[in-house]
Design a protein around this motif. Structure first.
Motif, PDB file in Angstrom:
ATOM      1  N   SER A  18      15.333   2.903  -8.158  1.00 45.86           N
ATOM      2  CA  SER A  18      15.092   3.017  -5.937  1.00 45.86           C
ATOM      3  C   SER A  18      14.584   2.595  -5.451  1.00 45.86           C
ATOM      4  O   SER A  18      14.073   4.097  -4.548  1.00 45.86           O
ATOM      5  CB  SER A  18      16.615   3.904  -5.303  1.00 45.86           C
ATOM      6  OG  SER A  18      17.467   3.760  -6.436  1.00 45.86           O
ATOM      7  N   MET A  19      13.081   2.134  -5.760  1.00 43.48           N
ATOM      8  CA  MET A  19      11.881   2.100  -5.570  1.00 43.48           C
ATOM      9  C   MET A  19      11.554   0.890  -4.722  1.00 43.48           C
ATOM     10  O   MET A  19      12.305  -0.455  -5.129  1.00 43.48           O
ATOM     11  CB  MET A  19      10.828   3.277  -5.494  1.00 43.48           C
ATOM     12  CG  MET A  19      11.708   4.495  -6.013  1.00 43.48           C
ATOM     13  SD  MET A  19       9.912   5.100  -6.396  1.00 43.48           S
ATOM     14  CE  MET A  19      10.111   4.371  -8.273  1.00 43.48           C
ATOM     15  N   SER A  20      10.782   0.353  -3.230  1.00 34.51           N
ATOM     16  CA  SER A  20      10.296  -0.713  -3.677  1.00 34.51           C
ATOM     17  C   SER A  20       8.842  -0.051  -3.040  1.00 34.51           C
ATOM     18  O   SER A  20       8.483   0.664  -2.404  1.00 34.51           O
ATOM     19  CB  SER A  20      11.335  -1.317  -2.534  1.00 34.51           C
ATOM     20  OG  SER A  20      10.695  -0.740  -1.447  1.00 34.51           O
ATOM     21  N   ASN A  67       0.793  -1.200  -0.465  1.00 32.93           N
ATOM     22  CA  ASN A  67      -0.022  -0.233   0.113  1.00 32.93           C
ATOM     23  C   ASN A  67       0.752   1.144  -0.012  1.00 32.93           C
ATOM     24  O   ASN A  67       0.310   2.235  -0.115  1.00 32.93           O
ATOM     25  CB  ASN A  67      -0.658   0.269   1.284  1.00 32.93           C
ATOM     26  CG  ASN A  67      -0.118   0.433   2.610  1.00 32.93           C
ATOM     27  OD1 ASN A  67       1.923  -0.049   2.656  1.00 32.93           O
ATOM     28  ND2 ASN A  67      -0.836   1.084   3.382  1.00 32.93           N
ATOM     29  N   ALA A  68       2.035   0.589  -0.252  1.00 34.66           N
ATOM     30  CA  ALA A  68       2.833   2.544   0.002  1.00 34.66           C
ATOM     31  C   ALA A  68       4.052   1.635  -0.714  1.00 34.66           C
ATOM     32  O   ALA A  68       4.598   0.760  -1.140  1.00 34.66           O
ATOM     33  CB  ALA A  68       3.277   2.597   1.426  1.00 34.66           C
ATOM     34  N   ILE A  69       4.615   2.643  -1.186  1.00 35.22           N
ATOM     35  CA  ILE A  69       6.358   3.041  -1.899  1.00 35.22           C
ATOM     36  C   ILE A  69       7.382   3.936  -1.232  1.00 35.22           C
ATOM     37  O   ILE A  69       7.231   4.613  -1.302  1.00 35.22           O
ATOM     38  CB  ILE A  69       5.382   4.049  -3.304  1.00 35.22           C
ATOM     39  CG1 ILE A  69       5.295   2.922  -4.071  1.00 35.22           C
ATOM     40  CG2 ILE A  69       7.222   3.347  -4.406  1.00 35.22           C
ATOM     41  CD1 ILE A  69       4.268   3.763  -5.444  1.00 35.22           C
ATOM     42  N   LYS A  70       8.371   2.810  -0.696  1.00 39.87           N
ATOM     43  CA  LYS A  70       9.367   3.490  -0.635  1.00 39.87           C
ATOM     44  C   LYS A  70      10.187   3.754  -1.189  1.00 39.87           C
ATOM     45  O   LYS A  70      10.745   3.759  -2.506  1.00 39.87           O
ATOM     46  CB  LYS A  70      10.701   2.798   0.342  1.00 39.87           C
ATOM     47  CG  LYS A  70      11.359   2.958   1.481  1.00 39.87           C
ATOM     48  CD  LYS A  70      12.180   1.990   1.811  1.00 39.87           C
ATOM     49  CE  LYS A  70      11.279   1.282   3.463  1.00 39.87           C
ATOM     50  NZ  LYS A  70      11.538   2.413   4.889  1.00 39.87           N
ATOM     51  N   ILE A  71      10.434   5.317  -0.717  1.00 35.64           N
ATOM     52  CA  ILE A  71      11.521   6.355  -1.881  1.00 35.64           C
ATOM     53  C   ILE A  71      13.276   5.965  -1.180  1.00 35.64           C
ATOM     54  O   ILE A  71      13.423   6.680  -0.596  1.00 35.64           O
ATOM     55  CB  ILE A  71      11.256   7.461  -1.994  1.00 35.64           C
ATOM     56  CG1 ILE A  71       9.639   7.514  -2.284  1.00 35.64           C
ATOM     57  CG2 ILE A  71      11.876   8.235  -2.682  1.00 35.64           C
ATOM     58  CD1 ILE A  71       9.073   7.029  -3.453  1.00 35.64           C
ATOM     59  N   ASN A  72      14.156   5.328  -2.228  1.00 36.76           N
ATOM     60  CA  ASN A  72      15.299   5.188  -2.087  1.00 36.76           C
ATOM     61  C   ASN A  72      16.103   6.358  -2.369  1.00 36.76           C
ATOM     62  O   ASN A  72      17.341   6.164  -2.574  1.00 36.76           O
ATOM     63  CB  ASN A  72      15.807   4.007  -2.040  1.00 36.76           C
ATOM     64  CG  ASN A  72      14.904   2.890  -0.859  1.00 36.76           C
ATOM     65  OD1 ASN A  72      14.745   3.450   0.778  1.00 36.76           O
ATOM     66  ND2 ASN A  72      14.651   1.836  -0.998  1.00 36.76           N
TER      67      ASN A  72
END
Length: 439
Positions: free
Chosen positions: A153-155, A120-125
């Motif tokens: 660079s996201m997951s 439900n979310a996208i981690k921004i790396n």
């Protein structure tokens, strides 16, 4: 005195370019080594039909805007952009955070939170791209099914803090966030039901506050004329906490300062009432008034359109509040009533100077200011900030205060009529980069 968790930041972007809004903190850290990632993306639909000039049609809805919202150290951060007629968008997001993505229709109403079975979310790396496919699986005219592919660079992540259990298309955790004293949530400070990040009240084609004044296709908030790594809108050459572009005249001498509850807001007349120390003061806003509301700066009458009854504000005026109740606002900002101790009585003078002859044992020091030396006393109630967000009280303040350090001092004593017979009382002080003779 800065709030204890405070980094002044403003909006950015236009409806034709990436639109950023950091409602709390972080934008002041934008340098050549930016902690923000560029995120591009495309919204597509599995529904039949051609693309619209105003958005992506799904059922009876045209998806026209996308927003990314996150929680950063308990504060709301959000960013938005329009979806062009090819389904593309462009966002600038802070690295290391989980973001929930929200899709809005042409009327700026939320229609869907972007989530699928993988998260439900996208981690921004870091920099990356997102492909979002939306459909109306049950044929009711509203989008309800999403699939997401991320690259770079996201997951995809499952983050319970970004769940939408009441199905209103806003994550539950952000709906009660309200650091500004308003009765409205931080993502809708004026309570009009429109997400702040995509409002354009003046209809000029730019998100409010993000015009392109020199027509170079770069929103003003991105311009950096002096190449110091900070956009022009964050430049603060006199170090008073207010950006230069809204702080042209800083020669207004000392100010009386008060904190209190706002009522009788009249956005047409440009007036409101502030209750302070048991007295109601009638406040007028002028063209030169500067305000900070939910970490966004406005001037003049624009301040009134964002101020609501019940807000708790810190206000500065040049009018003597000990002799009149009709005053003009020089500057004011919304604060959380419970954020810090507001029991200090009467007004305060604010001055800048060099601290010398520091005596922790006797709780005194001298302040070299305006061509004279003021003796200053510290009590157990004195609060100080020696380094960013590092607070001390009482004589401990002097233990950590280095000699020959520039500070900003607040006192209830009339420093302009100082006769040297008694020291002035320090209510608060903080180390400052600015040693102007007066504030």
């Amino acid at each position: 005195m800065k709030k204890e968790i405070k980094r002044k930041a403003i909006l950015s972007g236009s409806l034709s370019l990436s639109a950023l809004l950091f409602a709390c903190g972080g934008a002041g850290d934008v340098t050549s080594d930016s902690p923000y990632a560029t995120v591009t993306g495309t919204v597509t639909t599995s529904s039949t039909g051609s693309l619209s000039t105003t958005g992506i049609p799904v059922g009876n809805v045209e998806l026209s805007f996308i927003a990314a919202v996150a929680i950063d150290n308990g504060k709301l951060v959000y960013t938005a952009d329009d979806i062009d007629n090819n389904g593309n968008f462009n966002l600038k997001l802070k690295e290391g955070l989980d973001y929930a993505f929200i899709l809005f229709d042409l009327n700026k109403k939320p229609k869907l939170i972007v989530r699928d079975a993988d998260g439900n979310a996208i981690k921004i790396n870091g920099d990356g791209s997102i492909d979002i496919s939306v459909s109306d699986s049950d044929g009711d005219g509203n989008p309800d099914t999403v699939s997401i592919n991320v690259s770079g660079s996201m997951s995809l992540e499952n983050n319970p803090d970004l769940e939408d259990n009441d199905d209103d298309y806003y994550p539950d955790s952000i709906e009660n966030l309200n650091a500004g004293g308003s009765v409205n949530p931080d993502y809708d400070e004026d309570g009009d039901g429109i997400f702040d990040g995509i409002e354009d009240k003046d209809g000029d084609g730019y998100i409010d506050g993000h015009e392109d004044s020199n027509l170079n296709d770069i929103p003003d908030v991105y311009e950096d004329d002096d190449k110091d790594g900070l956009p022009n809108y964050l430049d603060d050459s006199d170090g008073d906490g207010y950006p230069d572009h809204i702080d042209d005249d800083d020669s207004d001498g000392y100010k009386y300062e008060m904190k209190g509850m706002v009522s009788n807001v009249d956005s047409t007349a440009g007036t409101f009432t502030i209750s302070y120390n048991g007295t109601d003061y009638n406040v007028s806003v002028t063209d030169s008034t500067v305000c900070e509301i939910n970490d966004i700066y406005y001037t003049g009458m624009d301040c009134m359109s964002h101020l609501t009854d019940g807000a708790y504000v810190e206000l500065k005026t040049n009018d003597d509040i000990t002799t009149t109740t009709d005053i003009s606002a020089v500057k004011f900002e919304i604060e959380d009533e419970d954020y810090e101790d507001h029991t200090y009585d009467s007004y305060r003078f604010e001055i800048y100077g060099i601290a010398k002859n520091i005596d922790p044992e006797n709780g005194t020091f001298y302040l070299e200011w305006n061509g004279m030396e003021l003796q200053v006393s510290v009590s157990a109630e004195t609060k100080c900030e020696i380094s960013d967000d590092n607070y001390h009280w009482g004589s401990e303040c002097l233990t950590y205060l280095p000699e020959n350090t520039c500070i900003e001092l607040k006192t209830p004593d009339d420093v302009y009529n100082y006769d040297g017979t008694a020291p002035v009382t320090a209510i608060e002080f903080e180390v400052s980069d600015d040693c102007r003779v007066s504030y």
